[in-house]
Write a protein that holds these residues in place. Structure first.
Motif, PDB file in Angstrom:
ATOM      1  N   CYS A  45       0.950  -0.895   0.001  1.00  0.00           N
ATOM      2  CA  CYS A  45       0.140  -0.017   0.010  1.00  0.00           C
ATOM      3  C   CYS A  45       0.993   1.251  -0.061  1.00  0.00           C
ATOM      4  CB  CYS A  45      -0.927   0.071   1.140  1.00  0.00           C
ATOM      5  SG  CYS A  45      -2.197  -1.297   1.060  1.00  0.00           S
ATOM      6  N   TYR A  46       1.911   1.222   0.827  1.00  0.00           N
ATOM      7  CA  TYR A  46       2.925   2.307   0.786  1.00  0.00           C
ATOM      8  C   TYR A  46       3.483   2.417  -0.587  1.00  0.00           C
ATOM      9  CZ  TYR A  46       6.616   5.396   2.133  1.00  0.00           C
ATOM     10  OH  TYR A  46       7.342   6.449   2.385  1.00  0.00           O
ATOM     11  N   GLU A  47       3.978   1.578  -1.033  1.00  0.00           N
ATOM     12  CA  GLU A  47       4.633   2.067  -2.348  1.00  0.00           C
ATOM     13  C   GLU A  47       3.757   2.287  -3.600  1.00  0.00           C
ATOM     14  OE1 GLU A  47       8.015  -0.884  -3.019  1.00  0.00           O
ATOM     15  OE2 GLU A  47       7.987  -1.321  -0.995  1.00  0.00           O
ATOM     16  N   ARG A  48       2.361   1.580  -3.313  1.00  0.00           N
ATOM     17  CA  ARG A  48       1.543   2.433  -4.318  1.00  0.00           C
ATOM     18  C   ARG A  48       0.892   3.396  -4.155  1.00  0.00           C
ATOM     19  NH1 ARG A  48      -3.112  -2.457  -5.474  1.00  0.00           N
ATOM     20  NH2 ARG A  48      -3.156  -1.511  -7.636  1.00  0.00           N
ATOM     21  N   ALA A  49       0.837   4.000  -2.955  1.00  0.00           N
ATOM     22  CA  ALA A  49       0.827   5.595  -2.708  1.00  0.00           C
ATOM     23  C   ALA A  49       1.619   6.282  -3.043  1.00  0.00           C
ATOM     24  CB  ALA A  49       0.552   5.645  -1.272  1.00  0.00           C
ATOM     25  N   PHE A  50       2.866   5.970  -3.050  1.00  0.00           N
ATOM     26  CA  PHE A  50       4.041   6.658  -3.698  1.00  0.00           C
ATOM     27  C   PHE A  50       3.966   6.835  -5.061  1.00  0.00           C
ATOM     28  CE2 PHE A  50       8.453   7.188  -5.218  1.00  0.00           C
ATOM     29  CZ  PHE A  50       8.921   8.395  -4.495  1.00  0.00           C
ATOM     30  N   LEU A  51       3.804   5.474  -5.722  1.00  0.00           N
ATOM     31  CA  LEU A  51       3.505   5.785  -7.131  1.00  0.00           C
ATOM     32  C   LEU A  51       2.312   6.460  -7.534  1.00  0.00           C
ATOM     33  CD1 LEU A  51       3.867   2.055  -8.256  1.00  0.00           C
ATOM     34  CD2 LEU A  51       5.212   3.778  -9.085  1.00  0.00           C
ATOM     35  N   ALA A  52       1.322   6.503  -6.829  1.00  0.00           N
ATOM     36  CA  ALA A  52       0.204   7.385  -7.214  1.00  0.00           C
ATOM     37  C   ALA A  52       0.703   8.503  -7.131  1.00  0.00           C
ATOM     38  CB  ALA A  52      -1.080   7.225  -6.257  1.00  0.00           C
ATOM     39  N   ILE A  53       1.499   9.254  -5.961  1.00  0.00           N
ATOM     40  CA  ILE A  53       1.644  10.494  -6.163  1.00  0.00           C
ATOM     41  C   ILE A  53       2.643  11.041  -6.946  1.00  0.00           C
ATOM     42  CG2 ILE A  53       3.244  12.054  -4.579  1.00  0.00           C
ATOM     43  CD1 ILE A  53       2.118  10.428  -2.115  1.00  0.00           C
ATOM     44  N   GLU A  54       3.607  10.173  -7.363  1.00  0.00           N
ATOM     45  CA  GLU A  54       4.351  10.367  -8.400  1.00  0.00           C
ATOM     46  C   GLU A  54       3.587  10.667  -9.965  1.00  0.00           C
ATOM     47  OE1 GLU A  54       8.536   8.499 -10.757  1.00  0.00           O
ATOM     48  OE2 GLU A  54       7.907   8.135  -8.509  1.00  0.00           O
ATOM     49  N   ARG A  55       2.640   9.882  -9.929  1.00  0.00           N
ATOM     50  CA  ARG A  55       1.818   9.841 -11.309  1.00  0.00           C
ATOM     51  C   ARG A  55       0.757  10.839 -11.128  1.00  0.00           C
ATOM     52  NH1 ARG A  55       0.247   3.724 -11.468  1.00  0.00           N
ATOM     53  NH2 ARG A  55      -0.169   3.931 -13.781  1.00  0.00           N
ATOM     54  N   LYS A  56       0.498  11.825  -9.988  1.00  0.00           N
ATOM     55  CA  LYS A  56      -0.353  12.780  -9.855  1.00  0.00           C
ATOM     56  C   LYS A  56      -1.718  12.329  -9.905  1.00  0.00           C
ATOM     57  CE  LYS A  56       2.597  16.296 -12.175  1.00  0.00           C
ATOM     58  NZ  LYS A  56       3.714  15.936 -11.025  1.00  0.00           N
ATOM     59  N   ARG A  57      -1.857  10.941  -9.298  1.00  0.00           N
ATOM     60  CA  ARG A  57      -3.366  10.467  -9.048  1.00  0.00           C
ATOM     61  C   ARG A  57      -3.526  10.723  -7.591  1.00  0.00           C
ATOM     62  NH1 ARG A  57      -2.506   5.292 -13.054  1.00  0.00           N
ATOM     63  NH2 ARG A  57      -2.426   6.259 -15.045  1.00  0.00           N
ATOM     64  N   HIS A  64      -4.532   4.446  -0.954  1.00  0.00           N
ATOM     65  CA  HIS A  64      -3.408   3.612  -0.484  1.00  0.00           C
ATOM     66  C   HIS A  64      -2.929   4.245   0.864  1.00  0.00           C
ATOM     67  CE1 HIS A  64      -3.793   1.174  -4.215  1.00  0.00           C
ATOM     68  NE2 HIS A  64      -3.371   2.225  -4.693  1.00  0.00           N
ATOM     69  N   LEU A  65      -2.844   5.285   0.850  1.00  0.00           N
ATOM     70  CA  LEU A  65      -2.354   6.059   2.326  1.00  0.00           C
ATOM     71  C   LEU A  65      -3.283   5.562   3.483  1.00  0.00           C
ATOM     72  CD1 LEU A  65      -0.792   9.439   1.266  1.00  0.00           C
ATOM     73  CD2 LEU A  65       0.338   7.472   2.316  1.00  0.00           C
ATOM     74  N   SER A  66      -4.556   5.757   2.949  1.00  0.00           N
ATOM     75  CA  SER A  66      -5.557   5.226   4.050  1.00  0.00           C
ATOM     76  C   SER A  66      -5.274   3.678   4.385  1.00  0.00           C
ATOM     77  CB  SER A  66      -6.797   5.413   3.350  1.00  0.00           C
ATOM     78  OG  SER A  66      -7.858   4.932   4.398  1.00  0.00           O
ATOM     79  N   CYS A  67      -5.148   2.893   3.429  1.00  0.00           N
ATOM     80  CA  CYS A  67      -4.615   1.580   3.438  1.00  0.00           C
ATOM     81  C   CYS A  67      -3.446   1.400   4.800  1.00  0.00           C
ATOM     82  CB  CYS A  67      -4.283   0.549   2.400  1.00  0.00           C
ATOM     83  SG  CYS A  67      -3.801  -0.831   2.557  1.00  0.00           S
ATOM     84  N   VAL A  68      -2.477   2.114   4.336  1.00  0.00           N
ATOM     85  CA  VAL A  68      -1.313   2.144   5.416  1.00  0.00           C
ATOM     86  C   VAL A  68      -1.749   2.365   6.753  1.00  0.00           C
ATOM     87  CG1 VAL A  68       0.764   3.273   5.874  1.00  0.00           C
ATOM     88  CG2 VAL A  68       0.186   2.677   3.385  1.00  0.00           C
TER      89      VAL A  68
END
Length: 80
Positions: A45-57, A64-68
């Motif tokens: 979840c953490y790494e997917r959140a980071f990806l989403a931030i990088e992709r501006k999603r 994903h941060l909520s999941c963390v």
């Protein structure tokens, strides 16, 4: 089960390698293969959140941060 943990660790490793190669879609898909009851779900979840931030999603990042946060600091379920 050891097989499930190995599968989840392989998915995390695959996601990290794909991220390093610049394949963000592939990395996100790999992280998504980590099981919902896995002890590695928090990392996924953490790494997917980071990806989403990088992709501006933003919405995806918040989910994903909520999941963390729901999983807590050690990856076990946290109830507030």
């Amino acid at each position: 089960m050891i097989e499930e943990e190995l599968r989840d660790l392989a998915a995390l490793s695959s996601g990290r390698l794909l991220y390093e190669k610049g394949d963000l879609d592939g990395a996100d898909e790999a992280y998504g293969r980590v099981g919902a009851n896995s002890i590695h779900l928090r990392d996924s979840c953490y790494e997917r959140a980071f990806l989403a931030i990088e992709r501006k999603r933003r919405r995806s990042a918040l989910e994903h941060l909520s999941c963390v946060m729901d999983l807590g600091a050690k990856g076990d379920r946290y109830i507030d």
